[in-house]
Design a protein around this motif. Structure first.
Motif, mmCIF file in Angstrom:
data_model
loop_
_atom_site.group_PDB
_atom_site.id
_atom_site.type_symbol
_atom_site.label_atom_id
_atom_site.label_comp_id
_atom_site.label_asym_id
_atom_site.label_seq_id
_atom_site.Cartn_x
_atom_site.Cartn_y
_atom_site.Cartn_z
ATOM 1 N N LEU A 1 18.732 17.740 -6.542
ATOM 2 C CA LEU A 1 18.798 18.269 -5.144
ATOM 3 C C LEU A 1 17.172 18.598 -4.980
ATOM 4 O O LEU A 1 16.597 18.389 -3.855
ATOM 5 N N ALA A 2 16.478 19.119 -6.044
ATOM 6 C CA ALA A 2 15.063 19.450 -5.666
ATOM 7 C C ALA A 2 14.273 19.334 -7.199
ATOM 8 O O ALA A 2 15.056 19.415 -8.354
ATOM 9 N N ASN A 3 13.051 19.010 -7.053
ATOM 10 C CA ASN A 3 12.280 18.954 -8.256
ATOM 11 C C ASN A 3 11.025 19.882 -7.923
ATOM 12 O O ASN A 3 10.418 19.484 -6.769
ATOM 13 N N GLY A 4 10.400 20.265 -8.938
ATOM 14 C CA GLY A 4 9.478 21.075 -8.770
ATOM 15 C C GLY A 4 8.633 21.527 -10.035
ATOM 16 O O GLY A 4 9.232 21.145 -10.972
ATOM 17 N N PHE A 5 7.369 21.853 -9.999
ATOM 18 C CA PHE A 5 6.624 22.241 -11.178
ATOM 19 C C PHE A 5 5.386 23.258 -10.934
ATOM 20 O O PHE A 5 5.079 23.244 -9.875
ATOM 21 N N SER A 6 4.896 23.902 -11.816
ATOM 22 C CA SER A 6 3.947 24.624 -12.111
ATOM 23 C C SER A 6 2.814 23.372 -11.896
ATOM 24 O O SER A 6 2.780 22.600 -13.066
ATOM 25 N N GLU A 7 1.939 23.471 -10.896
ATOM 26 C CA GLU A 7 1.049 22.147 -10.787
ATOM 27 C C GLU A 7 -0.012 21.964 -11.928
ATOM 28 O O GLU A 7 -0.640 22.795 -12.232
ATOM 29 N N LEU A 8 -0.360 20.833 -12.145
ATOM 30 C CA LEU A 8 -1.443 20.427 -13.090
ATOM 31 C C LEU A 8 -2.744 20.400 -12.158
ATOM 32 O O LEU A 8 -2.727 19.862 -10.963
ATOM 33 N N THR A 9 -3.831 21.410 -12.594
ATOM 34 C CA THR A 9 -4.947 21.329 -11.854
ATOM 35 C C THR A 9 -6.024 20.899 -12.486
ATOM 36 O O THR A 9 -7.380 21.007 -12.254
ATOM 37 N N ASP A 10 -5.662 20.400 -13.708
ATOM 38 C CA ASP A 10 -6.807 19.892 -14.621
ATOM 39 C C ASP A 10 -7.045 18.378 -14.505
ATOM 40 O O ASP A 10 -6.284 17.303 -14.684
ATOM 41 N N ALA A 11 -8.212 18.106 -13.585
ATOM 42 C CA ALA A 11 -8.530 16.910 -13.140
ATOM 43 C C ALA A 11 -8.541 15.770 -14.292
ATOM 44 O O ALA A 11 -8.117 14.725 -14.089
ATOM 45 N N PRO A 12 -9.395 16.119 -15.144
ATOM 46 C CA PRO A 12 -9.373 15.141 -16.194
ATOM 47 C C PRO A 12 -7.983 14.707 -16.871
ATOM 48 O O PRO A 12 -7.914 13.484 -17.325
ATOM 49 N N LEU A 13 -7.212 15.781 -16.932
ATOM 50 C CA LEU A 13 -5.758 15.368 -17.628
ATOM 51 C C LEU A 13 -5.090 14.799 -16.724
ATOM 52 O O LEU A 13 -4.342 13.774 -17.030
ATOM 53 N N GLN A 14 -5.337 15.052 -15.429
ATOM 54 C CA GLN A 14 -4.383 14.274 -14.388
ATOM 55 C C GLN A 14 -4.900 12.906 -14.195
ATOM 56 O O GLN A 14 -3.838 11.969 -14.174
ATOM 57 N N THR A 15 -6.245 12.450 -14.577
ATOM 58 C CA THR A 15 -6.663 11.282 -14.431
ATOM 59 C C THR A 15 -5.981 10.356 -15.704
ATOM 60 O O THR A 15 -5.588 9.231 -15.419
ATOM 61 N N ALA A 16 -6.028 10.948 -16.856
ATOM 62 C CA ALA A 16 -5.471 10.228 -17.996
ATOM 63 C C ALA A 16 -3.991 10.064 -17.815
ATOM 64 O O ALA A 16 -3.208 8.984 -18.152
ATOM 65 N N ARG A 17 -3.172 11.089 -17.093
ATOM 66 C CA ARG A 17 -1.786 10.978 -16.836
ATOM 67 C C ARG A 17 -1.576 9.650 -15.892
ATOM 68 O O ARG A 17 -0.718 8.982 -15.869
ATOM 69 N N PHE A 18 -2.370 9.546 -14.755
ATOM 70 C CA PHE A 18 -2.302 8.635 -13.653
ATOM 71 C C PHE A 18 -2.420 7.172 -14.325
ATOM 72 O O PHE A 18 -1.869 6.341 -14.174
ATOM 73 N N THR A 19 -3.670 7.313 -15.321
ATOM 74 C CA THR A 19 -3.760 6.037 -16.055
ATOM 75 C C THR A 19 -2.698 5.557 -16.874
ATOM 76 O O THR A 19 -2.284 4.415 -16.829
ATOM 77 N N GLU A 20 -1.847 6.420 -17.401
ATOM 78 C CA GLU A 20 -0.818 6.231 -18.109
ATOM 79 C C GLU A 20 0.542 5.570 -17.321
ATOM 80 O O GLU A 20 1.216 4.621 -17.408
ATOM 81 N N GLU A 21 0.659 6.328 -16.207
ATOM 82 C CA GLU A 21 1.674 5.858 -15.119
ATOM 83 C C GLU A 21 1.150 4.385 -14.728
ATOM 84 O O GLU A 21 2.345 3.562 -14.662
ATOM 85 N N ASN A 22 -0.020 4.223 -14.500
ATOM 86 C CA ASN A 22 -0.491 2.775 -14.096
ATOM 87 C C ASN A 22 -0.390 1.944 -15.001
ATOM 88 O O ASN A 22 0.205 0.473 -14.833
ATOM 89 N N ARG A 23 -0.619 2.246 -16.311
ATOM 90 C CA ARG A 23 -0.313 1.351 -17.311
ATOM 91 C C ARG A 23 1.146 1.032 -17.529
ATOM 92 O O ARG A 23 1.553 -0.145 -17.811
ATOM 93 N N ALA A 24 2.159 1.743 -17.371
ATOM 94 C CA ALA A 24 3.747 1.656 -17.489
ATOM 95 C C ALA A 24 4.071 0.614 -16.308
ATOM 96 O O ALA A 24 4.815 0.115 -16.586
ATOM 97 N N ARG A 25 3.371 0.893 -15.151
ATOM 98 C CA ARG A 25 3.582 -0.077 -13.984
ATOM 99 C C ARG A 25 3.290 -1.567 -14.438
ATOM 100 O O ARG A 25 3.857 -2.676 -14.207
ATOM 101 N N GLU A 26 1.943 -1.642 -14.773
ATOM 102 C CA GLU A 26 1.537 -3.051 -15.288
ATOM 103 C C GLU A 26 2.363 -3.537 -16.397
ATOM 104 O O GLU A 26 2.738 -4.828 -16.121
ATOM 105 N N LYS A 27 2.868 -2.824 -17.175
ATOM 106 C CA LYS A 27 3.928 -3.527 -18.220
ATOM 107 C C LYS A 27 4.929 -3.852 -17.749
ATOM 108 O O LYS A 27 5.461 -4.995 -18.266
ATOM 109 N N ALA A 28 5.375 -3.091 -16.729
ATOM 110 C CA ALA A 28 6.770 -3.546 -16.235
ATOM 111 C C ALA A 28 6.467 -4.539 -15.010
ATOM 112 O O ALA A 28 7.538 -5.124 -14.238
ATOM 113 N N GLY A 29 5.390 -5.158 -14.882
ATOM 114 C CA GLY A 29 5.000 -5.936 -13.809
ATOM 115 C C GLY A 29 4.995 -5.763 -12.360
ATOM 116 O O GLY A 29 5.199 -6.414 -11.520
ATOM 117 N N LEU A 30 4.635 -4.241 -12.234
ATOM 118 C CA LEU A 30 4.501 -3.589 -10.685
ATOM 119 C C LEU A 30 3.249 -3.707 -10.313
ATOM 120 O O LEU A 30 2.357 -3.524 -11.203
#
Lengths: 187, 301
Positions: free
Chosen positions: B222-251
């Motif tokens: 029904l719902a998804n939530g979290f204590s938000e990540l506010t660490d910009a460098p760490l968020q950058t690294a996480r997004f890079t990983e998500e994008n890498r996963a997308r590239e790998k899947a041909g997305l």
């Protein structure tokens, strides 16, 4: 070629070397997680059921099926024969391939025969067929109310419910998708 | 005879849905939240490995209002909530629509514990106001909580660590854990492994896990939530990983959300939750398909 996201009920795909029709596609996806397609399908040749779970991105060959207009000829020892009226080519389907369609097949009825790899594997009936009532109890006027129905036997042996005014020897139209009475057919 | 339109048969559900929407608004207004409306068409959706944004004239329809709402937090807006339509390509099933309604809220200075309190208060409050419960569900407080790790130990054929290693985490969750959860009680599933919580803060005591929570009621996520990540460098690294996963899947990989990352550095510690309002309506109506609480589904357009 189609992908898992294109899978829908009634789509026909190749799987493990045979043509399958999808009976049920269940989309499962945790909000942030991968998408899955839990599928139930039936082998169009053997009738065997198969359950498989696919992931988005999985690809499928669609089954190369062809329909040809043919006419019913005769049945012998549970083998049903159909003929192409132009080429006089004859094909056979087993009773299990014909399935419930046997309830609607009468001499010279035209219908679409499904072919895969040049083999006849099934039937697509017309949505409506006209069948003769071979047995019906007479209707005693006065002791019925609106909405009443009575059972009658049709020329194929199928028994269905019809309005009380339908008489033996009459021709009626039946919906082959639901098996229900539609109307009387004028002579 | 003309067939009866499907909508005529679900009017009662549409009424209940409307009352739920009104209740949700009252709930957050009464708690001093600012209701906001952010654009549904954005240039740079936040990278997610498994959420497909719908393209719109070079930009994208948002899959959630997260990026704009967090930028408002960074601008000092305080507690904010939004009720909006969101779009996710290819999501269609008995519980999914490619366009649906999210209720999303953010609280500065709070963590995911407060979000769980919010969920309990919002839904039990709605039940009270509507004068009806959720059929087959005991809403008595407090609602049980279960860690993801413990859920794997109880219901999955292998441990959480093993399933992560095998790339089978989502599969185990979808086919072993979710179907095993007791449908008669709400449940908070919490503390996701760090790699399954791209936008969440890690637990300081146990950095292998993130402060992410999912609410399940009656077998529905029904719902998804979290204590938000506010660490910009760490968020950058996480997004890079998500994008890498997308590239790998041909997305396709969407443009980089640069302004979001910039603002993240100024965002206060916060917690935020997104709740599927269509599914909440399904629960209160006691129906099994999302179509039954929806005026028009894509196939009818």
């Amino acid at each position: 070629m189609i992908t898992a996201g294109d899978l829908r009920k009634n789509i026909k795909i190749m799987q493990e070397g045979g043509p399958y029709v999808l009976l049920d596609v269940n989309f499962v996806k945790p909000g942030k997680g991968q998408a899955f397609y839990k599928c139930k399908m039936r082998n169009l040749v053997s009738g065997q059921l198969l359950e498989r779970t696919y992931r988005s991105g999985d690809t499928f060959e669609t089954a190369a099926l062809e329909e040809r207009r043919m006419q019913y000829s005769y049945v012998q020892d549970d083998e049903y024969y159909f003929m192409d009226v132009n080429s006089y080519e004859q094909v056979m389907l087993t009773a299990s391939q014909v399935g419930d369609a046997k309830n609607y097949i009468i001499d010279n009825l035209a219908m679409d025969i499904l072919f895969w790899d040049d083999r006849a594997i099934g039937i697509t009936l017309p949505n409506f067929v006209d069948l003769i009532v071979t047995r019906a109890e007479p209707w005693a006027k006065g002791d019925s109310v609106a909405g009443d129905t009575k059972p009658v036997t049709l020329e194929t042996g199928l028994v269905i419910q019809v309005p009380p005014f339908v008489e033996e020897g009459e021709k009626i139209q039946v919906d082959t998708r639901t098996g229900q009475y539609v109307t009387r057919v004028k002579k | 005879m003309r067939p009866v339109p499907r909508q005529a048969g679900i009017l009662e559900n549409l009424w209940l849905r409307a009352r739920l929407l009104a209740r949700a608004r009252c709930f957050f207004e009464a708690r001093g939240f600012l209701e906001v409306e952010t654009p549904c068409r954005i240039p740079a959706p936040l990278p997610e490995a498994h959420i497909e944004p719908v393209g719109s004239d070079g930009w994208y329809l948002h899959a959630s209002p997260e990026s704009c709402m967090k930028r408002l937090l960074a601008a000092g807006a305080g507690s904010v909530f939004q009720i909006c339509r969101v779009h996710r390509k290819g999501e269609r099933g008995a519980r999914h629509l490619p366009e649906f309604t999210l209720l999303e809220w953010y609280r500065p200075g709070a963590d995911y514990q407060t979000l769980m309190d919010d969920c309990e208060a919002l839904i039990t409050g709605a039940a009270r106001e509507l004068g009806r419960g959720i059929p087959g569900v005991d809403l008595g407080l407090p609602w049980p909580r279960l860690t993801v790790r413990e859920a794997f130990a109880r219901y999955a054929p292998c441990s959480m660590e093993q399933s992560l290693q095998d790339g089978a985490f989502d599969r185990q969750l979808a086919f072993h854990i979710e179907p095993s959860l007791d449908p008669s009680r709400p449940l908070f599933l919490l503390d996701y492994p760090a790699e399954k919580a791209s936008l969440a803060r890690l637990k300081s005591a146990d950095p292998g896990f993130a402060e992410r929570v999912e609410l399940y009621i009656g077998g529905l996520e029904l719902a998804n939530g979290f204590s938000e990540l506010t660490d910009a460098p760490l968020q950058t690294a996480r997004f890079t990983e998500e994008n890498r996963a997308r590239e790998k899947a041909g997305l396709p990989v969407a443009p980089w959300p640069g302004r979001f990352i910039e603002d993240l550095a100024r965002m206060p510690e916060s917690a935020g939750m997104a709740l599927g309002l269509d599914r909440l309506a399904m629960l209160f109506c006691g129906v099994r398909t999302i179509d039954e609480v929806t005026a028009f589904v894509p196939e009818e357009l």
